[in-house]
Enzyme design. Structure first.
Site, short mmCIF file in Angstrom:
data_model
loop_
_atom_site.label_atom_id
_atom_site.label_comp_id
_atom_site.label_asym_id
_atom_site.label_seq_id
_atom_site.Cartn_x
_atom_site.Cartn_y
_atom_site.Cartn_z
N LYS A 176 -1.08 7.86 1.51
CA LYS A 176 -0.46 8.80 2.45
C LYS A 176 -1.50 9.17 3.50
CE LYS A 176 0.52 11.66 -1.09
NZ LYS A 176 0.25 10.81 -2.25
N GLY A 204 13.15 20.16 6.85
CA GLY A 204 12.30 20.13 8.04
C GLY A 204 13.07 19.64 9.24
N CYS A 207 5.72 4.84 9.11
CA CYS A 207 6.30 4.06 8.02
C CYS A 207 7.80 4.30 7.79
CB CYS A 207 5.53 4.31 6.74
SG CYS A 207 3.85 3.65 6.83
N GLU A 260 0.84 -1.20 0.00
CA GLU A 260 0.00 0.00 0.00
C GLU A 260 0.88 1.25 0.00
OE1 GLU A 260 -3.40 0.36 -0.31
OE2 GLU A 260 -2.53 2.34 -0.60
N PHE A 261 0.49 2.24 -0.82
CA PHE A 261 1.28 3.47 -0.92
C PHE A 261 0.51 4.70 -0.46
CE2 PHE A 261 3.01 0.48 -4.01
CZ PHE A 261 4.37 0.52 -3.70
N LYS A 279 7.96 -1.81 -2.20
CA LYS A 279 7.41 -0.95 -1.14
C LYS A 279 8.55 -0.36 -0.28
CE LYS A 279 4.90 1.00 1.90
NZ LYS A 279 4.16 2.21 1.64
#
Ligand code: NAD
Length: 458
Positions: A157, A261, A268, A154-155, A212
């Site tokens: 967000k 940042g 993840c 699964e990608f 992934k």
């Protein structure tokens, strides 16, 4: 199609609701009775924009239901998804206990041919292991039912999960069974009907599993790369935003995931980079790039405290000078539009400030409850230290009588603050910006002293 989704967290619940919403019948399972109870009553375990309405509507229509035991649903479906957590284990490898437990449940309860789809993020070879576990359970029962293994990482967000699911960049399907790939392609057809060939990528089970990890490692690498450049910008008097735009406009590089940042967090990237590094080591290979990515990220999470200690404590960064100081903190979740604070830079900073005797007024649109849970249950802070942290109701309330304002998450409501009002509320107009989202010139005009990642100090 009839689907069982085992695991009703971010991935399982969003996928289940989205599959149900396009006409499939989805049985959602979780081992947590409170979660199932709440979901049956329309209460979400997580904050995700649009999720609650989708779950409520599909539950009402009878296309989505919630169950505690997989045994109750496995014989009703043709596809079983595994979407349970794969947290970081003690040695850094992914902890696969939940995935293997689900495999045993499937093998013990299946009564017809099945497609078993692994959606959890798992190390290469896990699909083969799951296949063995199911086959062993069937053997034990004296059954010879056929089943196919598919890897479908699964990608999505967090914060954009529903739209990502409905309109994905790509869908990765890994299997050695062409029939299973055909069925899975049909399941996903509504999400890609405009351009199905290019957006469904079919490959082997192992390639899909590795894709992934490689994707998350690549994204984490871009973040750590730009953060490393940001550090150099601060030292040489360059502006990271200019450098970022300068390199991002090269079409070979691109501009996304190149924002400086205070370090990446979330459920993840940290665990997946670490698990991939572990896989390299298991194969006696050197994961030099991944180690550097992790090292940079750990250092980056010290950015805010380092700047604050230097501002108040001088070159020596004498942190005793922070005792009794009061800080306003905006943004606790690891990114906007989620309440997820796992591995968030805010947790590191709060611990550091409370440990040196400072007080903190924290405001986050969604992340306060989870932060409180984490700090109460998983940090080493004692009750006195925790007593110096309070959660407030608004961004401006946090700023009242604070020695400085610190921004760590770029929620929309922090994008254009009322600087005059803030100036009146703060003890001194001082801002530490962990997202580098304001204009230093504008801040200077407003009379603020401004520290930001990758900018020369004003
Ligand atoms: N959160 C994300 O943004 C994201 C994105 C892509 C991939 N992933 C991957 O997807 C997987 C799931 O992640 P998540 O964030 O949804 O996790 P999560 O912790 O939010 O949810 C997992 C759920 O599985 C349940 N569970 C555990 N064991 C179970 C069992 N034996 N039977 C039934 N339920 C069980 C837990 O109670 C929990 O509700 C992980 O491997 C993660 O790395 C997550």
């Amino acid at each position: 199609m009839k689907i069982a989704m085992i695991g009703s967290g971010y991935v399982g619940l969003v996928s289940a609701a989205c599959f149900a919403n396009i006409g499939n019948r989805v049985y959602c399972v979780d081992r947590d009775p409170k979660r199932i109870d709440n979901l049956e009553n329309g209460q979400m375990p997580i904050y995700e924009p649009g999720l609650e309405a989708l779950v409520r509507e599909n539950t009402r229509q009878g296309t989505l239901s919630f169950h505690l035991a997989s045994a109750d649903v496995i014989d009703k479906v043709e596809i079983v998804f595994i979407a349970v957590g794969t947290p970081m284990g003690k040695d850094g490898a992914a902890d696969l206990a939940a995935v293997y437990a689900v495999a045993r449940e499937i093998g013990s309860h299946m009564s017809r041919p099945l497609i078993v789809v692994n959606k959890s993020t798992v190390p290469v070879g896990t699909g083969d292991q799951v296949r063995k576990i199911i086959a062993a359970e069937l053997d034990r029962r004296g059954e010879s039912l056929s089943f196919s293994m598919v890897s479908n990482p699964e990608f999505l967000k967090e914060g954009k999960a529903i739209s990502d699911f409905g309109s994905p960049d790509r869908i990765v399907l890994g299997s050695d069974d062409p029939d299973a790939l055909e069925v899975m392609g049909e399941l996903y057809r509504p999400m890609v009907y405009r351009n199905p060939k290019e957006r469904i990528l079919r490959m082997s089970l192992r390639s899909a599993e590795l894709t992934k990890y490689a994707a998350n490692a690549m994204l984490a690498t871009r973040i750590s790369f730009i953060n490393e450049m940001a550090q150099l910008c601060e030292a040489v008097g360059a502006d990271i935003n200019d450098v970022r735009e300068g390199i991002g406009s090269d079409s070979r590089i691109g501009s996304s995931f190149l924002y400086p940042g205070a370090g990446y967090g979330g459920s993840c990237f940290p665990k997946d980079v670490e698990a991939l590094r572990h896989t390299f080591e298991q194969h006696n290979l050197n994961a030099g790039i991944l180690k550097a990515v992790e090292e940079r990220n750990a250092r980056q999470k010290q950015w805010a405290f380092g700047k604050i200690a230097r501002h108040f404590g001088g070159v020596e960064r004498d942190s005793t000078k922070l005792e009794g100081r009061h800080f306003a903190l905006w943004g606790l979740s690891f990114k906007p539009d989620t309440d997820d604070v796992r591995e968030a830079p805010s947790l590191v900073l709060i611990e550091q400030l409370l440990e040196v005797g400072a007080t903190v007024s924290a405001y986050c649109p969604k992340g306060c409850e989870q932060t409180n849970f984490y700090l109460q249950n998983k940090s080493t802070l004692n009750a006195t230290q925790l007593g110096r942290l309070r959660y407030v109701e608004s961004a401006y309330q946090a700023a009242e009588a604070a020695d400085a304002l610190i921004l760590l998450t770029e929620w929309r409501e922090f994008l254009s603050p009322d600087w005059q009002r803030l100036k009146k509320l703060l003890k001194c107009p001082l801002l530490f910006d962990g997202r580098t989202q304001f204009s230093p010139r504008h801040l200077a005009r407003m009379g603020f002293q401004y520290y930001a990642v990758g900018l020369p100090t004003a």
